[in-house]
Design a protein around this motif. Structure first.
Motif, mmCIF file in Angstrom:
data_model
loop_
_atom_site.group_PDB
_atom_site.id
_atom_site.type_symbol
_atom_site.label_atom_id
_atom_site.label_comp_id
_atom_site.label_asym_id
_atom_site.label_seq_id
_atom_site.Cartn_x
_atom_site.Cartn_y
_atom_site.Cartn_z
ATOM 1 N N ARG A 101 0.854 -1.183 0.000
ATOM 2 C CA ARG A 101 0.000 0.000 0.000
ATOM 3 C C ARG A 101 0.893 1.239 0.000
ATOM 4 N NH1 ARG A 101 -2.374 -2.570 4.581
ATOM 5 N NH2 ARG A 101 -1.852 -0.737 5.820
ATOM 6 N N ASN A 102 0.450 2.295 -0.663
ATOM 7 C CA ASN A 102 1.326 3.453 -0.835
ATOM 8 C C ASN A 102 1.182 4.497 0.260
ATOM 9 O OD1 ASN A 102 -1.111 4.610 -1.408
ATOM 10 N ND2 ASN A 102 -0.727 4.889 -3.602
ATOM 11 N N ASP A 103 0.451 4.171 1.345
ATOM 12 C CA ASP A 103 0.237 5.145 2.416
ATOM 13 C C ASP A 103 1.163 4.921 3.603
ATOM 14 O OD1 ASP A 103 -1.011 2.722 2.951
ATOM 15 O OD2 ASP A 103 -2.590 3.628 4.170
ATOM 16 N N ILE A 104 2.142 4.022 3.463
ATOM 17 C CA ILE A 104 3.033 3.697 4.571
ATOM 18 C C ILE A 104 4.464 3.987 4.143
ATOM 19 C CG2 ILE A 104 3.797 1.886 6.158
ATOM 20 C CD1 ILE A 104 1.162 0.434 5.540
ATOM 21 N N PRO A 105 5.147 4.906 4.810
ATOM 22 C CA PRO A 105 6.480 5.310 4.345
ATOM 23 C C PRO A 105 7.520 4.195 4.373
ATOM 24 C CG PRO A 105 5.954 6.293 6.488
ATOM 25 C CD PRO A 105 4.693 5.699 5.968
ATOM 26 N N TRP A 106 7.346 3.249 5.286
ATOM 27 C CA TRP A 106 8.309 2.144 5.388
ATOM 28 C C TRP A 106 7.781 0.860 4.752
ATOM 29 C CZ3 TRP A 106 5.196 -1.018 8.092
ATOM 30 C CH2 TRP A 106 4.317 -0.446 9.036
ATOM 31 N N GLY A 107 6.664 0.954 4.024
ATOM 32 C CA GLY A 107 6.024 -0.237 3.482
ATOM 33 C C GLY A 107 6.901 -1.006 2.503
ATOM 34 N N ASP A 108 7.515 -0.293 1.571
ATOM 35 C CA ASP A 108 8.350 -0.980 0.571
ATOM 36 C C ASP A 108 9.546 -1.662 1.216
ATOM 37 O OD1 ASP A 108 6.751 -0.347 -1.581
ATOM 38 O OD2 ASP A 108 7.857 1.484 -2.091
ATOM 39 N N GLU A 109 10.128 -1.026 2.230
ATOM 40 C CA GLU A 109 11.297 -1.609 2.904
ATOM 41 C C GLU A 109 10.930 -2.899 3.627
ATOM 42 O OE1 GLU A 109 14.707 -0.383 6.212
ATOM 43 O OE2 GLU A 109 13.287 1.124 5.490
ATOM 44 N N LEU A 110 9.807 -2.858 4.358
ATOM 45 C CA LEU A 110 9.370 -4.078 5.041
ATOM 46 C C LEU A 110 9.037 -5.162 4.027
ATOM 47 C CD1 LEU A 110 7.140 -4.426 8.159
ATOM 48 C CD2 LEU A 110 6.630 -5.812 6.154
ATOM 49 N N LEU A 111 8.344 -4.772 2.979
ATOM 50 C CA LEU A 111 7.944 -5.745 1.962
ATOM 51 C C LEU A 111 9.158 -6.410 1.319
ATOM 52 C CD1 LEU A 111 5.565 -6.950 0.329
ATOM 53 C CD2 LEU A 111 5.891 -5.095 -1.300
ATOM 54 N N ASP A 112 10.124 -5.615 0.898
ATOM 55 C CA ASP A 112 11.292 -6.173 0.211
ATOM 56 C C ASP A 112 12.070 -7.128 1.112
ATOM 57 O OD1 ASP A 112 10.638 -4.698 -2.009
ATOM 58 O OD2 ASP A 112 12.123 -3.124 -1.669
ATOM 59 N N LYS A 113 12.283 -6.725 2.352
ATOM 60 C CA LYS A 113 13.059 -7.564 3.279
ATOM 61 C C LYS A 113 12.309 -8.848 3.612
ATOM 62 C CE LYS A 113 16.118 -4.287 5.673
ATOM 63 N NZ LYS A 113 16.212 -3.247 4.665
ATOM 64 N N MET A 114 11.004 -8.752 3.822
ATOM 65 C CA MET A 114 10.241 -9.932 4.217
ATOM 66 C C MET A 114 10.025 -10.902 3.046
ATOM 67 S SD MET A 114 9.780 -9.855 7.473
ATOM 68 C CE MET A 114 11.442 -9.135 7.526
ATOM 69 N N VAL A 115 9.853 -10.382 1.830
ATOM 70 C CA VAL A 115 9.705 -11.271 0.672
ATOM 71 C C VAL A 115 10.991 -12.068 0.464
ATOM 72 C CG1 VAL A 115 9.519 -11.339 -1.846
ATOM 73 C CG2 VAL A 115 7.880 -10.014 -0.513
ATOM 74 N N LEU A 116 12.137 -11.406 0.591
ATOM 75 C CA LEU A 116 13.410 -12.117 0.465
ATOM 76 C C LEU A 116 13.543 -13.174 1.559
ATOM 77 C CD1 LEU A 116 16.186 -12.543 -0.800
ATOM 78 C CD2 LEU A 116 17.047 -10.668 0.629
ATOM 79 N N LEU A 117 13.158 -12.803 2.784
ATOM 80 C CA LEU A 117 13.234 -13.756 3.894
ATOM 81 C C LEU A 117 12.346 -14.969 3.638
ATOM 82 C CD1 LEU A 117 13.347 -12.961 7.655
ATOM 83 C CD2 LEU A 117 11.667 -14.612 6.835
ATOM 84 N N ILE A 118 11.126 -14.726 3.178
ATOM 85 C CA ILE A 118 10.201 -15.832 2.899
ATOM 86 C C ILE A 118 10.802 -16.791 1.877
ATOM 87 C CG2 ILE A 118 7.966 -16.452 1.873
ATOM 88 C CD1 ILE A 118 7.011 -13.641 2.990
ATOM 89 N N LYS A 119 11.309 -16.252 0.798
ATOM 90 C CA LYS A 119 11.879 -17.099 -0.249
ATOM 91 C C LYS A 119 13.049 -17.916 0.279
ATOM 92 C CE LYS A 119 10.427 -14.272 -4.201
ATOM 93 N NZ LYS A 119 10.861 -13.462 -5.360
ATOM 94 N N GLU A 120 13.896 -17.282 1.094
ATOM 95 C CA GLU A 120 15.050 -17.996 1.639
ATOM 96 C C GLU A 120 14.632 -19.068 2.636
ATOM 97 O OE1 GLU A 120 18.605 -14.716 1.142
ATOM 98 O OE2 GLU A 120 17.529 -14.800 3.057
ATOM 99 N N GLU A 121 13.681 -18.745 3.506
ATOM 100 C CA GLU A 121 13.255 -19.724 4.506
ATOM 101 C C GLU A 121 12.570 -20.928 3.846
ATOM 102 O OE1 GLU A 121 14.612 -19.317 7.157
ATOM 103 O OE2 GLU A 121 14.228 -17.418 8.176
ATOM 104 N N LEU A 122 11.758 -20.687 2.833
ATOM 105 C CA LEU A 122 11.105 -21.802 2.150
ATOM 106 C C LEU A 122 12.111 -22.622 1.348
ATOM 107 C CD1 LEU A 122 7.726 -20.181 1.011
ATOM 108 C CD2 LEU A 122 8.178 -21.629 3.009
ATOM 109 N N HIS A 123 13.160 -21.980 0.849
ATOM 110 C CA HIS A 123 14.233 -22.741 0.194
ATOM 111 C C HIS A 123 14.976 -23.596 1.221
ATOM 112 C CE1 HIS A 123 17.321 -23.923 -2.585
ATOM 113 N NE2 HIS A 123 18.257 -23.346 -1.859
ATOM 114 N N HIS A 124 15.213 -23.042 2.402
ATOM 115 C CA HIS A 124 15.856 -23.828 3.466
ATOM 116 C C HIS A 124 14.964 -25.011 3.870
ATOM 117 C CE1 HIS A 124 18.130 -19.905 4.732
ATOM 118 N NE2 HIS A 124 18.586 -20.434 3.616
ATOM 119 N N PHE A 125 13.656 -24.764 3.923
ATOM 120 C CA PHE A 125 12.701 -25.847 4.199
ATOM 121 C C PHE A 125 12.928 -26.989 3.211
ATOM 122 C CE2 PHE A 125 8.790 -28.125 3.475
ATOM 123 C CZ PHE A 125 8.096 -28.142 4.673
#
Length: 256
Positions: A101-125
């Motif tokens: 959503r474009n109404d949160i100043p830190w939204g893109d930062e949280l999104l980018d970091k968490m998407v990378l984390l998800i992909k890495e954790e599921l790869h580790h799985f």
């Protein structure tokens, strides 16, 4: 490769090291099945936490639904013990673009970091599952450790403190995972030791990402909360535990 420089900030962040008695118990060959099973589940839980943060705080609804669907094959395998859940194919296709959503100043930062984390954790799985398959270890459900629930009790119940505390808890879980991989690796067979060492860099980055997000989002100095939650995490690690798990405390089977 010398990982001392990588681990130094992790050790400084954590309030205690893993007790030697946990390492002695976890390194026993007869506990390998239990340890790998719990490790598998922990990778999914780490991904679930990141998905929850994205859906609750930053994603639009279509993106939130899409990212939730990423987890479904893994959850079916773990929670319903469905061998045909499709996660083997799913882990190759985590590619849909997630929109903040474009109404949160830190939204893109949280999104980018968490998407990378998800992909890495599921790869580790997937990597842990491959190791289990190669060793003839069938997945069977086990009970959850008290560790994550214990940390969640530290979370404040009003925003923005709730989000900040969740991120700090996430940082401690990832840092502890990194420290445990490093503590256990020297006592494992060559294949497992190499695998656990390979996880150190991503786990160290995950804890730093969580901590940086907490500092970015909080409208206050997070130092006191970091110390308070860190002390609680150390108490959990140093307290007696009746079951061995990847994040369990000091082994104590006297109550069994």
């Amino acid at each position: 490769m010398n990982y001392a420089d990588l681990l130094a900030p992790v050790h400084q962040f954590l309030h205690c090291r893993t007790p030697q008695s946990w390492i002695e118990e976890a390194r026993k060959p007869e506990n390998l099945t239990l340890l790998l099973t719990d490790h598998l589940v922990c990778e999914l839980k780490a991904a679930q936490t990141a998905v929850w943060l994205i859906r609750k705080y930053v994603a639009d609804k279509p993106s939130g639904d899409a990212i939730l669907a990423w987890l479904q094959p893994y959850e079916a395998f773990i929670f319903r013990e469905d061998p045909d859940s499709g996660f083997i194919e799913a882990h190759k296709n985590l590619s849909k673009r997630i929109i903040a959503r474009n109404d949160i100043p830190w939204g893109d930062e949280l999104l980018d970091k968490m998407v990378l984390l998800i992909k890495e954790e599921l790869h580790h799985f997937y990597q842990v599952w491959e190791i289990m398959q190669a060793r003839g270890i069938l997945y069977q459900k086990i009970t959850a450790s008290r560790y994550a629930k214990g940390l969640m009790r530290e979370i404040t119940t009003h925003e923005p403190e709730t989000l900040v505390d969740k991120l700090i808890c996430g940082a401690y879980i990832e840092a502890r995972s990194c420290e445990r991989f490093a503590s256990l690796a020297p006592f494992l067979d060559e294949e497992l030791a190499k695998f656990y060492v390979s996880l150190l860099r991503s786990e160290a980055r995950h804890y730093q990402d969580y901590l940086a997000l907490a500092a970015r989002i909080a409208p206050f100095d997070i130092s006191e909360r970091v110390q308070q939650i860190g002390a609680a995490e150390a108490r959990l690690i140093q307290a007696p535990d009746s079951e061995l798990r990847f994040h369990s405390g000091v082994p104590d089977w006297t109550n069994q």
